[in-house]
Design a protein around this motif. Structure first.
Motif, PDB file in Angstrom:
ATOM      1  N   ASN A 161       7.694   1.559  -2.928  1.00  0.00           N
ATOM      2  CA  ASN A 161       7.956   0.249  -3.505  1.00  0.00           C
ATOM      3  C   ASN A 161       6.648  -0.516  -3.619  1.00  0.00           C
ATOM      4  O   ASN A 161       5.624  -0.110  -3.072  1.00  0.00           O
ATOM      5  N   LEU A 162       6.708  -1.646  -4.322  1.00  0.00           N
ATOM      6  CA  LEU A 162       5.488  -2.422  -4.542  1.00  0.00           C
ATOM      7  C   LEU A 162       4.975  -3.014  -3.232  1.00  0.00           C
ATOM      8  O   LEU A 162       3.765  -3.033  -2.982  1.00  0.00           O
ATOM      9  N   LYS A 163       5.872  -3.500  -2.397  1.00  0.00           N
ATOM     10  CA  LYS A 163       5.488  -4.030  -1.095  1.00  0.00           C
ATOM     11  C   LYS A 163       6.129  -3.150  -0.028  1.00  0.00           C
ATOM     12  O   LYS A 163       7.338  -3.197   0.187  1.00  0.00           O
ATOM     13  N   SER A 164       5.316  -2.341   0.620  1.00  0.00           N
ATOM     14  CA  SER A 164       5.858  -1.362   1.554  1.00  0.00           C
ATOM     15  C   SER A 164       4.769  -0.848   2.480  1.00  0.00           C
ATOM     16  O   SER A 164       3.577  -1.065   2.256  1.00  0.00           O
ATOM     17  N   GLY A 165       5.197  -0.143   3.520  1.00  0.00           N
ATOM     18  CA  GLY A 165       4.246   0.506   4.402  1.00  0.00           C
ATOM     19  C   GLY A 165       3.432   1.553   3.680  1.00  0.00           C
ATOM     20  O   GLY A 165       2.251   1.754   3.968  1.00  0.00           O
ATOM     21  N   THR A 166       4.062   2.225   2.711  1.00  0.00           N
ATOM     22  CA  THR A 166       3.343   3.246   1.940  1.00  0.00           C
ATOM     23  C   THR A 166       2.220   2.616   1.139  1.00  0.00           C
ATOM     24  O   THR A 166       1.110   3.167   1.065  1.00  0.00           O
ATOM     25  N   MET A 167       2.471   1.466   0.545  1.00  0.00           N
ATOM     26  CA  MET A 167       1.416   0.791  -0.213  1.00  0.00           C
ATOM     27  C   MET A 167       0.281   0.377   0.721  1.00  0.00           C
ATOM     28  O   MET A 167      -0.895   0.392   0.326  1.00  0.00           O
ATOM     29  N   ILE A 173      -6.550   9.771  -3.725  1.00  0.00           N
ATOM     30  CA  ILE A 173      -5.156   9.336  -3.741  1.00  0.00           C
ATOM     31  C   ILE A 173      -4.457   9.941  -4.954  1.00  0.00           C
ATOM     32  O   ILE A 173      -4.881   9.720  -6.097  1.00  0.00           O
ATOM     33  N   LEU A 174      -3.429  10.713  -4.708  1.00  0.00           N
ATOM     34  CA  LEU A 174      -2.615  11.303  -5.770  1.00  0.00           C
ATOM     35  C   LEU A 174      -1.210  10.722  -5.680  1.00  0.00           C
ATOM     36  O   LEU A 174      -0.703  10.498  -4.578  1.00  0.00           O
ATOM     37  N   PHE A 175      -0.589  10.485  -6.822  1.00  0.00           N
ATOM     38  CA  PHE A 175       0.772   9.944  -6.767  1.00  0.00           C
ATOM     39  C   PHE A 175       1.630  10.457  -7.916  1.00  0.00           C
ATOM     40  O   PHE A 175       1.133  10.784  -9.000  1.00  0.00           O
ATOM     41  N   VAL A 176       2.910  10.529  -7.629  1.00  0.00           N
ATOM     42  CA  VAL A 176       3.911  10.909  -8.623  1.00  0.00           C
ATOM     43  C   VAL A 176       4.251   9.666  -9.451  1.00  0.00           C
ATOM     44  O   VAL A 176       4.275   8.550  -8.920  1.00  0.00           O
ATOM     45  N   ASP A 177       4.477   9.860 -10.747  1.00  0.00           N
ATOM     46  CA  ASP A 177       4.879   8.754 -11.621  1.00  0.00           C
ATOM     47  C   ASP A 177       6.075   8.023 -11.007  1.00  0.00           C
ATOM     48  O   ASP A 177       7.130   8.610 -10.769  1.00  0.00           O
ATOM     49  N   GLN A 178       5.908   6.741 -10.738  1.00  0.00           N
ATOM     50  CA  GLN A 178       6.955   5.954 -10.094  1.00  0.00           C
ATOM     51  C   GLN A 178       7.985   5.419 -11.089  1.00  0.00           C
ATOM     52  O   GLN A 178       8.959   4.766 -10.690  1.00  0.00           O
ATOM     53  N   GLU A 179       7.732   5.680 -12.366  1.00  0.00           N
ATOM     54  CA  GLU A 179       8.619   5.206 -13.428  1.00  0.00           C
ATOM     55  C   GLU A 179       8.812   3.691 -13.338  1.00  0.00           C
ATOM     56  O   GLU A 179       9.892   3.162 -13.604  1.00  0.00           O
ATOM     57  N   ASP A 180       7.739   3.043 -12.924  1.00  0.00           N
ATOM     58  CA  ASP A 180       7.704   1.580 -12.809  1.00  0.00           C
ATOM     59  C   ASP A 180       6.253   1.174 -13.062  1.00  0.00           C
ATOM     60  O   ASP A 180       5.370   1.503 -12.267  1.00  0.00           O
ATOM     61  N   GLU A 181       6.034   0.467 -14.169  1.00  0.00           N
ATOM     62  CA  GLU A 181       4.666   0.155 -14.584  1.00  0.00           C
ATOM     63  C   GLU A 181       3.908  -0.654 -13.540  1.00  0.00           C
ATOM     64  O   GLU A 181       2.713  -0.418 -13.304  1.00  0.00           O
ATOM     65  N   LEU A 182       4.590  -1.611 -12.910  1.00  0.00           N
ATOM     66  CA  LEU A 182       3.923  -2.443 -11.910  1.00  0.00           C
ATOM     67  C   LEU A 182       3.434  -1.619 -10.722  1.00  0.00           C
ATOM     68  O   LEU A 182       2.306  -1.794 -10.241  1.00  0.00           O
ATOM     69  N   ILE A 183       4.292  -0.696 -10.250  1.00  0.00           N
ATOM     70  CA  ILE A 183       3.914   0.137  -9.096  1.00  0.00           C
ATOM     71  C   ILE A 183       2.794   1.094  -9.484  1.00  0.00           C
ATOM     72  O   ILE A 183       1.801   1.240  -8.758  1.00  0.00           O
ATOM     73  N   ASN A 184       2.939   1.738 -10.625  1.00  0.00           N
ATOM     74  CA  ASN A 184       1.887   2.663 -11.077  1.00  0.00           C
ATOM     75  C   ASN A 184       0.542   1.951 -11.208  1.00  0.00           C
ATOM     76  O   ASN A 184      -0.494   2.460 -10.754  1.00  0.00           O
ATOM     77  N   ASN A 185       0.560   0.784 -11.824  1.00  0.00           N
ATOM     78  CA  ASN A 185      -0.695   0.050 -12.023  1.00  0.00           C
ATOM     79  C   ASN A 185      -1.320  -0.381 -10.699  1.00  0.00           C
ATOM     80  O   ASN A 185      -2.550  -0.397 -10.561  1.00  0.00           O
ATOM     81  N   LYS A 186      -0.465  -0.725  -9.736  1.00  0.00           N
ATOM     82  CA  LYS A 186      -0.984  -1.111  -8.416  1.00  0.00           C
ATOM     83  C   LYS A 186      -1.697   0.066  -7.752  1.00  0.00           C
ATOM     84  O   LYS A 186      -2.778  -0.088  -7.169  1.00  0.00           O
ATOM     85  N   ILE A 187      -1.100   1.245  -7.860  1.00  0.00           N
ATOM     86  CA  ILE A 187      -1.733   2.429  -7.260  1.00  0.00           C
ATOM     87  C   ILE A 187      -3.015   2.779  -8.018  1.00  0.00           C
ATOM     88  O   ILE A 187      -4.022   3.164  -7.400  1.00  0.00           O
ATOM     89  N   TYR A 188      -3.003   2.614  -9.337  1.00  0.00           N
ATOM     90  CA  TYR A 188      -4.239   2.822 -10.116  1.00  0.00           C
ATOM     91  C   TYR A 188      -5.346   1.882  -9.633  1.00  0.00           C
ATOM     92  O   TYR A 188      -6.515   2.272  -9.567  1.00  0.00           O
ATOM     93  N   GLU A 189      -4.973   0.645  -9.312  1.00  0.00           N
ATOM     94  CA  GLU A 189      -5.969  -0.325  -8.823  1.00  0.00           C
ATOM     95  C   GLU A 189      -6.677   0.157  -7.558  1.00  0.00           C
ATOM     96  O   GLU A 189      -7.843  -0.151  -7.322  1.00  0.00           O
ATOM     97  N   PHE A 190      -5.956   0.934  -6.767  1.00  0.00           N
ATOM     98  CA  PHE A 190      -6.518   1.478  -5.527  1.00  0.00           C
ATOM     99  C   PHE A 190      -7.241   2.819  -5.753  1.00  0.00           C
ATOM    100  O   PHE A 190      -7.656   3.474  -4.790  1.00  0.00           O
TER     101      PHE A 190
END
Length: 284
Positions: free
Chosen positions: A241-247, A260-277
């Motif tokens: 999730n966008l706000k979580s222990g994983t984040m 950092i590798l991640f699976v497509d979250q099918e949520d633009e906000l979450i994907n973009n947040k992980i891209y920021e990191f």
């Protein structure tokens, strides 16, 4: 340097004295018993603000400390277990080789195969939500199996959901796994994973910053994520999730310059947040 300084500091920490105070004592190379229990800190102005109100209360009775130390040494399972190991912040050891000094606590602890922390071993953290979707469960199993086949040690946090699946899958495919705990070894959390923790001990490793007489706080879970990220070479996120222990783990991995590798979250906000990191999305 005072003889047996590390051992004394360990027992003082278990008795309840704070890390900042004990580190200062070690770095100055002075006798902790004289400083703490004989009002010796009055000779060192810099110690005055290192003593919390709790420290001052604890320092009032040296006899209580001696009794505590004796009982702990005789009775505590961790200290009697040949699979147990204590890592001191200012020594050169497997843990300090992986953990930056600024985040390494005065002591960390392990039970199991400590060779899994060696610098030449490959470690991947596979993490995610406590409430995964069926798709995320399947992807986690697939990715974990792949990393095991590639001789990676699977690291996770023993939490429900993705963490549990990562550990279990690594074991199922005869891989090695490390669980980074937010508790000491007597108080496994969640309780339903006590059996899993025992399975991990058979071939893998449990590590924690919480000593045998120390308590767990809300902050312990976030600190656990920091250690998890730092001992791993790669952090893989399957669902979050966008706000979580994983984040929080992703943020720590970014600060530690980990891949950092991640699976497509099918949520633009979450994907973009992980891209920021600095995250890199995995393809099919």
């Amino acid at each position: 340097m005072v003889e047996n300084m590390r051992s004394e500091l360990f027992f003082l920490k278990q008795f309840g004295f704070n890390d900042t105070l004990l580190q200062e004592i070690f770095l100055l190379g002075i006798n902790p018993i004289e400083i703490i229990f004989n009002n010796g800190y009055q000779l060192y102005a810099e110690f005055e603000n290192k003593f919390t109100s709790r420290d001052r209360d604890l320092a009032e009775n040296y006899y209580n400390y001696k009794e505590f130390k004796s009982d702990l040494f005789k009775k505590d399972d961790f200290l009697k277990d040949s699979k147990s190991k204590i890592y001191f912040k200012y020594d050169v050891n497997e843990m300090t080789e992986l953990m930056p000094e600024k985040i390494m606590p005065l002591f960390m602890y392990s039970k199991g195969d400590s060779t899994l922390l060696e610098a030449n071993k490959k470690r991947v953290a596979i993490v995610g939500t406590r409430h995964p979707s069926p798709k995320a469960i399947a992807i986690t199993r697939k990715l974990t199996r792949k990393f095991v086949e590639d001789q990676y040690i699977v690291v996770s946090g023993l939490a429900e959901g993705i963490d549990t699946i990562s550990h279990e899958t690594a074991i199922d495919y005869n891989g090695k796994t490390i669980a980074v705990l937010p508790t000491n070894f007597k108080n496994i959390y969640p309780k339903k994973n006590q059996e899993l923790a025992q399975k991990i001990l058979d071939e893998g490793l449990l590590i924690t910053s919480i000593g045998p007489q120390e308590s767990t706080y809300k902050s312990s879970f976030l600190v656990r994520n920091q250690y998890l990220a730092n001992i791993s070479d790669i952090v893989v996120v399957t669902e979050t999730n966008l706000k979580s222990g994983t984040m929080n783990t992703i943020r720590n991995a970014s600060e530690a310059s980990k891949k950092i590798l991640f699976v497509d979250q099918e949520d633009e906000l979450i994907n973009n947040k992980i891209y920021e990191f600095g995250g890199e999305m995995l393809s099919d």
